[in-house]
Scaffold this motif. Structure first.
Motif, PDB file in Angstrom:
ATOM      1  N   ALA A  55       0.795  -1.118   0.124  1.00  0.00           N
ATOM      2  CA  ALA A  55      -0.078   0.126   0.052  1.00  0.00           C
ATOM      3  C   ALA A  55       0.825   1.460   0.114  1.00  0.00           C
ATOM      4  CB  ALA A  55      -1.081  -0.073   1.258  1.00  0.00           C
ATOM      5  N   VAL A  56       1.739   1.237   0.505  1.00  0.00           N
ATOM      6  CA  VAL A  56       2.703   2.460   0.638  1.00  0.00           C
ATOM      7  C   VAL A  56       3.175   3.070  -0.721  1.00  0.00           C
ATOM      8  CG1 VAL A  56       5.226   1.478   0.833  1.00  0.00           C
ATOM      9  CG2 VAL A  56       4.758   3.397   1.974  1.00  0.00           C
ATOM     10  N   ASN A  57       3.463   2.320  -1.681  1.00  0.00           N
ATOM     11  CA  ASN A  57       3.922   2.678  -2.939  1.00  0.00           C
ATOM     12  C   ASN A  57       2.972   3.517  -3.837  1.00  0.00           C
ATOM     13  OD1 ASN A  57       6.541   1.369  -3.002  1.00  0.00           O
ATOM     14  ND2 ASN A  57       5.058  -0.392  -2.405  1.00  0.00           N
ATOM     15  N   PRO A  58       1.658   3.090  -3.822  1.00  0.00           N
ATOM     16  CA  PRO A  58       0.659   4.054  -4.572  1.00  0.00           C
ATOM     17  C   PRO A  58       0.566   5.332  -3.929  1.00  0.00           C
ATOM     18  CG  PRO A  58      -0.384   2.119  -3.727  1.00  0.00           C
ATOM     19  CD  PRO A  58       1.155   1.831  -3.591  1.00  0.00           C
ATOM     20  N   VAL A  59       0.696   5.251  -2.549  1.00  0.00           N
ATOM     21  CA  VAL A  59       0.767   6.701  -1.842  1.00  0.00           C
ATOM     22  C   VAL A  59       1.567   7.655  -2.283  1.00  0.00           C
ATOM     23  CG1 VAL A  59      -0.006   7.821   0.311  1.00  0.00           C
ATOM     24  CG2 VAL A  59      -0.706   5.460  -0.147  1.00  0.00           C
ATOM     25  N   VAL A  60       2.892   6.962  -2.228  1.00  0.00           N
ATOM     26  CA  VAL A  60       4.107   7.918  -2.512  1.00  0.00           C
ATOM     27  C   VAL A  60       3.961   8.341  -4.127  1.00  0.00           C
ATOM     28  CG1 VAL A  60       6.354   7.502  -3.170  1.00  0.00           C
ATOM     29  CG2 VAL A  60       5.641   6.554  -1.017  1.00  0.00           C
ATOM     30  N   ALA A  61       3.429   7.359  -5.092  1.00  0.00           N
ATOM     31  CA  ALA A  61       3.156   7.950  -6.390  1.00  0.00           C
ATOM     32  C   ALA A  61       2.267   8.959  -6.362  1.00  0.00           C
ATOM     33  CB  ALA A  61       2.807   6.605  -7.333  1.00  0.00           C
ATOM     34  N   LEU A  62       1.217   8.819  -5.784  1.00  0.00           N
ATOM     35  CA  LEU A  62       0.109   9.854  -5.690  1.00  0.00           C
ATOM     36  C   LEU A  62       0.763  11.227  -5.537  1.00  0.00           C
ATOM     37  CD1 LEU A  62      -2.754   7.951  -4.450  1.00  0.00           C
ATOM     38  CD2 LEU A  62      -2.856   8.943  -6.552  1.00  0.00           C
ATOM     39  N   GLU A  63       1.517  11.470  -4.188  1.00  0.00           N
ATOM     40  CA  GLU A  63       2.064  12.327  -3.885  1.00  0.00           C
ATOM     41  C   GLU A  63       3.084  13.069  -4.970  1.00  0.00           C
ATOM     42  OE1 GLU A  63       4.417  14.376   0.164  1.00  0.00           O
ATOM     43  OE2 GLU A  63       3.283  12.457   0.031  1.00  0.00           O
ATOM     44  N   LEU A  64       3.758  12.372  -5.403  1.00  0.00           N
ATOM     45  CA  LEU A  64       4.659  12.673  -6.545  1.00  0.00           C
ATOM     46  C   LEU A  64       3.919  13.628  -7.738  1.00  0.00           C
ATOM     47  CD1 LEU A  64       7.420   9.935  -6.934  1.00  0.00           C
ATOM     48  CD2 LEU A  64       7.739  12.169  -5.751  1.00  0.00           C
TER      49      LEU A  64
END
Length: 400
Positions: free
Chosen positions: A353-362
């Motif tokens: 789950a952490v990776n799509p959240v990081v991507a959304l922030e970018l």
């Protein structure tokens, strides 16, 4: 940024807990077929989070919910059988789209263990030009694997190697679950799909081809105390994504399943219990695979019984920037005790789950941007890796 998160299961609920600590978005609508589950996922969170009902099998329903809430980005956190209606619904509503698993494959009708049929993601790539023409982005495979593993592949190509012989994604863990002889830490529906389908391999002089399930066993030594684990070929998106943007002579994916897990999967297949085609039982019509899933514990509820670590990473061999032989393993490890204490979610779903959240922030900050149907390899890796570390979840690298 106004986000529609479809699916409030283990990964979706973990993504909500991670996003709640960030400030880059205006609203997250957490939608599930079970409104109660969506409501539980946002309980005690601030007013930026809203629960909703959605039928993920209906593109029209997804599009309508997007329009109702003025959604800019759709994050798909449900089983891959729902990829296409959510993908199509996001496009119809003019929203960008992210997922952690791509559209399903279909084996070659006569040579399933030698040639590809419909490959993972083919249905999405078939409309890539439409997405690009509309100026919309579908960022596919942005979980942990696929996802961070693909970012590692691009990082290795950009920063570490002048020539790559092989990129091999390797996944292993030493997780145990108290009180269960067999309790998968991830969706059994998805696990059956990827483990029993013919694995795909890429070779530059041959293209994509398939092998029998569980082929080419090897023992891979995982870091941070996990140690040696036997890994086997499994169908996975990285093999279909990485060669599109990263030059390598060979790309593989191997998963550390263990003998017992493999035997259970083989037995399910022999009995036909891996089938998704409904069968008649009395007055009911049920899918055997759905019955298997219903009989097993929900992976999202296992955190308090789980112990150990899970590791996902990308092993790369080739020539260094100086032209010398080099072999590295770029990896990400999550300790279940840490993820439970820090976020209340077990390690495997939290790591996904952490990776799509990081991507959304970018994407929200404009550091990442694009149009069309893209994999994580198509975007700059260093900002992603830096922000992942900033989330308190650093990655590592070993020279091998």
């Amino acid at each position: 940024m106004r986000i529609l998160l479809v699916g409030a299961g283990g990964v979706g609920s973990a993504a909500v807990a991670i996003a709640a600590r960030r400030s880059f978005f205006e609203t997250v609508v957490v939608a599930d077929y079970d409104l109660g589950r969506a409501s539980r996922a946002i309980a005690e969170l601030d007013g930026r989070f809203v629960a909703a009902h959605v039928d993920a099998s209906s593109a029209d329903a997804v599009a309508a919910l997007c329009r109702e809430h003025r959604i800019t980005h759709v994050l798909n956190a449900v089983d891959p059988r729902f990829v296409m209606p959510i993908f199509d619904g996001a496009f119809a509503a003019g929203a960008d789209y992210l997922d952690m698993a791509m559209s399903l494959s279909h084996p070659h009708p006569s040579r399933p263990h030698a040639e590809t049929g419909v490959k993972l993601g083919d249905d999405q790539f078939a409309v890539a030009e439409q997405w690009a023409a509309a100026g919309r982005l579908a960022l596919c495979g942005i979980g942990i694997e696929p996802g961070l593993s693909d970012v590692f592949a691009r990082y290795a190509a950009d920063e570490l190697f002048s020539e790559i012989d092989e990129i091999g994604v390797r996944d292993g863990a030493n997780l145990t679950v108290d009180g269960y002889d067999f309790a998968p830490s991830f969706s059994i529906w998805t696990t059956i799909e990827e483990c029993l389908n013919p694995p795909v391999i890429w070779e530059a002089d041959r293209g994509w081809y398939t092998t029998p399930p569980f082929s080419e066993p090897e023992v891979f030594d995982f870091p941070e105390g996990i140690g040696p684990v036997e890994c086997v070929n499994v169908e996975h998106e990285e093999v279909l994504l990485i060669p599109r943007w990263v030059k390598a002579k060979r790309v593989t994916f191997k998963y550390g399943l263990g003998d017992e897990f493999i035997e259970v999967l083989k037995t399910l297949h022999k009995l036909g219990l891996d089938s998704t085609a409904p069968v008649r039982v009395g007055d009911a019509s049920v899918s055997p695979r759905d019955v298997v899933a219903a009989c097993l514990p929900d992976p999202a509820t296992l955190g308090d019984r789980m112990h150990g670590k899970t590791c996902a990473g990308t092993w790369v061999r080739g020539l260094s920037k100086a032209g010398e032989p080099r072999e590295v393993y770029l990896y990400h490890v999550v300790d279940n005790d840490w993820s439970m204490k820090e976020y209340g979610h077990q390690a495997v779903v939290w790591q996904t789950a952490v990776n799509p959240v990081v991507a959304l922030e970018l994407l929200a900050t404009g550091v990442w941007s694009g149009a069309g149907v893209l994999g994580p390899e198509a975007l700059p890796p260093v900002p992603f890796l830096d922000l992942l570390t900033g989330y308190g979840s650093p990655w590592g690298m070993e020279e091998r």
